[in-house]
Design a protein around this motif. Structure first.
Motif, PDB file in Angstrom:
ATOM      1  N   SER A 142       0.852  -1.075   0.046  1.00 33.74           N
ATOM      2  CA  SER A 142      -0.050  -0.084   0.111  1.00 33.74           C
ATOM      3  C   SER A 142       0.878   1.321   0.053  1.00 33.74           C
ATOM      4  O   SER A 142       1.717   1.334   0.970  1.00 33.74           O
ATOM      5  N   LEU A 143       0.320   2.133  -0.764  1.00 33.62           N
ATOM      6  CA  LEU A 143       1.439   3.513  -0.682  1.00 33.62           C
ATOM      7  C   LEU A 143       0.448   4.507  -1.506  1.00 33.62           C
ATOM      8  O   LEU A 143      -0.347   4.480  -2.385  1.00 33.62           O
ATOM      9  N   GLY A 144       0.421   5.441  -0.348  1.00 30.06           N
ATOM     10  CA  GLY A 144      -0.719   6.842  -0.701  1.00 30.06           C
ATOM     11  C   GLY A 144      -2.064   6.200  -1.039  1.00 30.06           C
ATOM     12  O   GLY A 144      -2.832   6.768  -1.688  1.00 30.06           O
ATOM     13  N   GLY A 145      -2.752   5.316  -0.234  1.00 27.51           N
ATOM     14  CA  GLY A 145      -4.064   4.799  -0.542  1.00 27.51           C
ATOM     15  C   GLY A 145      -4.309   3.883  -1.610  1.00 27.51           C
ATOM     16  O   GLY A 145      -5.327   3.504  -1.649  1.00 27.51           O
ATOM     17  N   THR A 146      -3.172   3.582  -2.248  1.00 35.48           N
ATOM     18  CA  THR A 146      -3.369   2.771  -3.466  1.00 35.48           C
ATOM     19  C   THR A 146      -2.231   1.451  -3.240  1.00 35.48           C
ATOM     20  O   THR A 146      -1.178   1.536  -3.066  1.00 35.48           O
ATOM     21  N   THR A 147      -3.046   0.317  -3.719  1.00 35.57           N
ATOM     22  CA  THR A 147      -2.206  -0.940  -3.579  1.00 35.57           C
ATOM     23  C   THR A 147      -1.436  -1.163  -4.889  1.00 35.57           C
ATOM     24  O   THR A 147      -1.835  -0.957  -6.077  1.00 35.57           O
ATOM     25  N   ILE A 148      -0.042  -1.087  -4.766  1.00 31.62           N
ATOM     26  CA  ILE A 148       1.032  -1.337  -5.866  1.00 31.62           C
ATOM     27  C   ILE A 148       1.703  -2.592  -6.198  1.00 31.62           C
ATOM     28  O   ILE A 148       2.071  -3.035  -5.215  1.00 31.62           O
ATOM     29  N   THR A 149       1.415  -3.103  -7.367  1.00 31.26           N
ATOM     30  CA  THR A 149       1.764  -4.368  -7.555  1.00 31.26           C
ATOM     31  C   THR A 149       2.775  -4.402  -8.639  1.00 31.26           C
ATOM     32  O   THR A 149       3.370  -5.440  -9.101  1.00 31.26           O
ATOM     33  N   ARG A 150       2.907  -3.366  -9.528  1.00 36.32           N
ATOM     34  CA  ARG A 150       3.906  -3.078 -10.650  1.00 36.32           C
ATOM     35  C   ARG A 150       4.685  -1.677 -10.677  1.00 36.32           C
ATOM     36  O   ARG A 150       4.197  -0.840 -10.114  1.00 36.32           O
ATOM     37  N   ALA A 151       5.917  -1.687 -11.239  1.00 36.75           N
ATOM     38  CA  ALA A 151       6.593  -0.371 -11.146  1.00 36.75           C
ATOM     39  C   ALA A 151       7.342  -0.563 -12.434  1.00 36.75           C
ATOM     40  O   ALA A 151       7.993  -1.485 -12.680  1.00 36.75           O
ATOM     41  N   THR A 152       7.691   0.626 -13.000  1.00 39.36           N
ATOM     42  CA  THR A 152       8.480   0.595 -14.310  1.00 39.36           C
ATOM     43  C   THR A 152       9.767   0.765 -14.008  1.00 39.36           C
ATOM     44  O   THR A 152      10.290   1.442 -13.043  1.00 39.36           O
TER      45      THR A 152
END
Length: 216
Positions: free
Chosen positions: A170-180
């Motif tokens: 979780s980061l800033g209220g959003t679930t992050i599953t990918r990053a460039t």
């Protein structure tokens, strides 16, 4: 044009009820909404508008006056602040950085603009960027997670982009599953591998980015 946090949550609640995939953040949702060909869809999204500029000559000599005129004509404007030097600009940036979580919408920085319109015009434009204004961003929000895989995506132009598939965080209220990971040079610079623990950041509060590999 922007979407408040409340309006964004409402849109996602409705999508959840219909079993549709949820939107990632208010900024992309607002941008997608005004690109809709059906105006009814855009109208249903509860978008808001802040006037920033007036192109008609109404005798205004400063950017500050443009905000005042826009307000007197009934438009909503962003409440800016006149700063008399760099220290006051930094103080204002610090003040807004502390207040940003309490705002009804998400922001990733402030815009610093030359107030005198004649000087602003005289400074000119480079490409699309005016020399008389600059974005003064806040630091991106960071979190730590694990790289579970690295997949190379092929874009519509044939460009190859490596993407890190992450253990959900979780980061800033959003679930992050990918990053460039941008490109091969960036992978070499970071020295990132599958299984590594990494620090990720939402650059400009939108695109997740791998900032650093935690070697230990």
């Amino acid at each position: 044009v922007y979407m408040t946090t409340k309006a964004f949550e409402k849109v996602n609640e409705e999508r959840k009820k219909k079993g549709e995939p949820l939107y990632a953040n208010p900024r992309n949702t607002a941008a997608g909404s005004i690109r809709q060909l059906d105006p009814k869809i855009a109208a249903s999204r509860q978008l808001n508008f802040l006037a920033f500029d007036i192109v008609t000559d109404l005798g205004q000599k400063t950017h500050q006056e443009e905000h005042q005129i826009a307000e007197s004509l009934g438009f909503k404007t962003d409440k800016g602040e006149y700063c008399r030097g760099l220290k006051e600009v930094i103080d204002f940036w610090e003040k807004i950085r502390k207040e940003r979580e309490n705002l009804p919408y998400q922001i990733d920085g402030i815009v610093v603009s030359v107030n005198n319109n004649k000087i602003y015009e005289k400074l000119g434009v480079v490409g699309k960027a005016p020399r008389g204004a600059i974005a003064f961003k806040f630091p991106g929000k960071e979190a730590t997670t694990i790289v579970e895989n690295i997949i190379v995506q092929v874009g519509r132009t044939g460009a190859l982009t490596p993407v890190a598939h992450l253990k959900p965080v979780s980061l800033g209220g959003t679930t992050i599953t990918r990053a460039t990971l941008h490109n091969e040079d960036e992978i070499k610079r970071l020295d990132v591998r599958i299984g590594d623990t990494v620090i990720i950041q939402r650059a400009g509060d939108v695109i997740p980015d791998v900032v650093k590999v935690l070697k230990k």
